[in-house]
Scaffold this motif. Structure first.
Motif, mmCIF file in Angstrom:
data_model
loop_
_atom_site.group_PDB
_atom_site.id
_atom_site.type_symbol
_atom_site.label_atom_id
_atom_site.label_comp_id
_atom_site.label_asym_id
_atom_site.label_seq_id
_atom_site.Cartn_x
_atom_site.Cartn_y
_atom_site.Cartn_z
ATOM 1 N N SER A 50 0.572 -1.146 0.310
ATOM 2 C CA SER A 50 -0.105 0.054 0.094
ATOM 3 C C SER A 50 0.653 0.984 0.369
ATOM 4 N N SER A 97 -1.199 1.620 -9.090
ATOM 5 C CA SER A 97 -3.042 1.520 -8.203
ATOM 6 C C SER A 97 -3.710 3.205 -8.866
ATOM 7 N N CYS A 105 -4.172 -2.166 0.676
ATOM 8 C CA CYS A 105 -3.671 -2.822 -0.992
ATOM 9 C C CYS A 105 -4.536 -4.280 -1.832
ATOM 10 N N SER A 106 -4.784 -3.894 -2.675
ATOM 11 C CA SER A 106 -5.661 -4.804 -3.122
ATOM 12 C C SER A 106 -4.666 -5.853 -4.486
ATOM 13 N N ASN A 108 -6.654 -6.517 -6.584
ATOM 14 C CA ASN A 108 -7.648 -6.374 -8.410
ATOM 15 C C ASN A 108 -6.999 -5.990 -9.215
#
Length: 125
Positions: A50, A97, A105-106, A108
């Motif tokens: 992140s 991102s 954070c992801s 995806n």
């Protein structure tokens, strides 16, 4: 832009460190994630960091073996990969991102808007 490096050919049980060099934006403001895609398979998230490095995430398949880190001074995100397995063979790409200053954070891919060209990791032997 994002530029990956560090891929290569390694035997099972070996290690590699991938680098993702960022330019044109402030690295600390955004999540950075690593994805991989094996031949004939879909893109999957491997790890994410992140913004400001406040949190990290890992796919179950790499937990305990891979470590993500960021060097703000070098504007680079690293993926240390240990105890590599043949199933880790893939093209690895890093991505930035869309949104800034997220706490978590992801992995995806829809949440990422800038991608590197990828680096090949092959585990065989």
């Amino acid at each position: 832009q994002l530029v990956e490096s560090g891929g290569g050919l390694v035997q099972p049980g070996g290690s590699l460190r991938l680098s993702c060099a960022a330019s044109g934006f402030t690295l600390d403001y955004f999540d950075i994630a690593w994805f991989r895609q094996a031949p004939g398979k879909e893109l999957v998230g491997v790890s994410c960091s992140s913004s400001r490095g406040t949190s990290a995430g890992y796919a179950d398949s790499v937990k305990g073996r891979f470590t993500i880190s960021r060097d703000i001074a070098e504007s680079t995100v690293y993926l240390q990969m240990n105890n590599l397995k043949p199933e880790d063979t893939a093209v690895y790409s890093c991505a930035k991102s869309k949104r800034s200053f997220q706490e978590i954070c992801s992995m995806n891919s829809a949440g990422y808007d800038l991608w590197g060209q990828g680096t090949q990791v092959t585990v065989t032997g």
